[in-house]
Design a protein around this motif. Sequence first.
Motif, PDB file in Angstrom:
ATOM      1  N   ARG A  13       2.810  -0.337   3.513  1.00 48.03           N
ATOM      2  CA  ARG A  13       1.431  -1.078   4.017  1.00 48.03           C
ATOM      3  C   ARG A  13       0.960  -0.795   2.708  1.00 48.03           C
ATOM      4  O   ARG A  13       0.279  -1.896   1.692  1.00 48.03           O
ATOM      5  N   VAL A  14       0.928   0.373   1.442  1.00 55.44           N
ATOM      6  CA  VAL A  14       0.392   0.437   0.789  1.00 55.44           C
ATOM      7  C   VAL A  14       1.128   0.595  -0.313  1.00 55.44           C
ATOM      8  O   VAL A  14       1.909   1.038  -0.202  1.00 55.44           O
ATOM      9  N   ARG A  15       1.000  -0.965  -1.763  1.00 53.36           N
ATOM     10  CA  ARG A  15       2.147  -1.027  -2.851  1.00 53.36           C
ATOM     11  C   ARG A  15       1.895  -0.346  -3.679  1.00 53.36           C
ATOM     12  O   ARG A  15       0.137  -1.434  -4.167  1.00 53.36           O
ATOM     13  N   TYR A  16       1.914  -0.407  -5.495  1.00 54.73           N
ATOM     14  CA  TYR A  16       1.692  -0.757  -6.757  1.00 54.73           C
ATOM     15  C   TYR A  16       2.238  -0.777  -7.549  1.00 54.73           C
ATOM     16  O   TYR A  16       3.220  -0.346  -7.029  1.00 54.73           O
ATOM     17  N   ASN A  55      -0.529  -3.618  -4.226  1.00 57.18           N
ATOM     18  CA  ASN A  55      -1.044  -4.365  -3.589  1.00 57.18           C
ATOM     19  C   ASN A  55      -1.057  -4.159  -2.147  1.00 57.18           C
ATOM     20  O   ASN A  55       0.340  -3.190  -1.194  1.00 57.18           O
ATOM     21  N   GLY A  56      -1.718  -4.305  -1.389  1.00 57.56           N
ATOM     22  CA  GLY A  56      -2.275  -3.764  -0.328  1.00 57.56           C
ATOM     23  C   GLY A  56      -2.962  -3.004  -0.746  1.00 57.56           C
ATOM     24  O   GLY A  56      -2.541  -1.821  -0.905  1.00 57.56           O
ATOM     25  N   GLU A  57      -4.563  -3.171  -0.360  1.00 54.60           N
ATOM     26  CA  GLU A  57      -4.782  -1.572  -0.795  1.00 54.60           C
ATOM     27  C   GLU A  57      -5.104  -0.201  -0.030  1.00 54.60           C
ATOM     28  O   GLU A  57      -5.078  -0.860   0.888  1.00 54.60           O
ATOM     29  N   PRO A  58      -5.687   0.636  -1.519  1.00 50.73           N
ATOM     30  CA  PRO A  58      -5.322   1.915  -0.593  1.00 50.73           C
ATOM     31  C   PRO A  58      -7.036   2.408   0.142  1.00 50.73           C
ATOM     32  O   PRO A  58      -7.408   1.409   0.058  1.00 50.73           O
ATOM     33  N   ASP A  59      -7.094   2.996   1.317  1.00 52.50           N
ATOM     34  CA  ASP A  59      -8.318   3.587   0.970  1.00 52.50           C
ATOM     35  C   ASP A  59      -9.047   4.644   0.556  1.00 52.50           C
ATOM     36  O   ASP A  59      -8.029   5.349  -0.135  1.00 52.50           O
ATOM     37  N   TRP A  60      -9.788   5.037   0.552  1.00 51.55           N
ATOM     38  CA  TRP A  60     -10.549   5.657  -0.754  1.00 51.55           C
ATOM     39  C   TRP A  60     -11.441   7.256   0.278  1.00 51.55           C
ATOM     40  O   TRP A  60     -11.682   6.742   1.355  1.00 51.55           O
TER      41      TRP A  60
END
Length: 148
Positions: A13-16, A55-60
């Motif tokens: 879901r979250v990529r960077y 690409n797909g914002e992470p949660d913090w």
Amino acid sequence: MSEPMTGGCACGRVRYTAAVEDDDAYLCHCRMCQCSTGSVSIAFKSVKRADVQWNGEPDWYDSSPIAKRSYCRECGTSLGFQFKEGSDNMDLTVASFDDPSRFVPKHHFGAESMHRAWLNTEGLPEKRTEDYQPLVEKWVEATGKFPG
């Protein structure tokens, strides 16, 4: 010269993509990292915040009054650490890179909380995943094959 490297969470879901300048990484042993990850230490690669595209914002998660941590709420992957103020850098977890093999630990941080028995494990018996038959059978039953 920087090189673009990709990474992300276990579920995808979250990529960077991060511009990486060198192979230097470090192990953090501070209690905040231990509690946040459930591990005795965590491997980090420091990068410029501006050089990370999500690409797909992470949660913090606000892990302390001075810092926050990126993660995926779906699979729980720990992705990084950054100070809330006063730094242009952030840390990405080495294991979240698609190919973490290039990184080399250059120092320890949070040495006051270091669990030294976990640092040098040379000489302990080593077991390969594919040699543990109950696990192989579970994978084959669930997916038809063993990943690898």
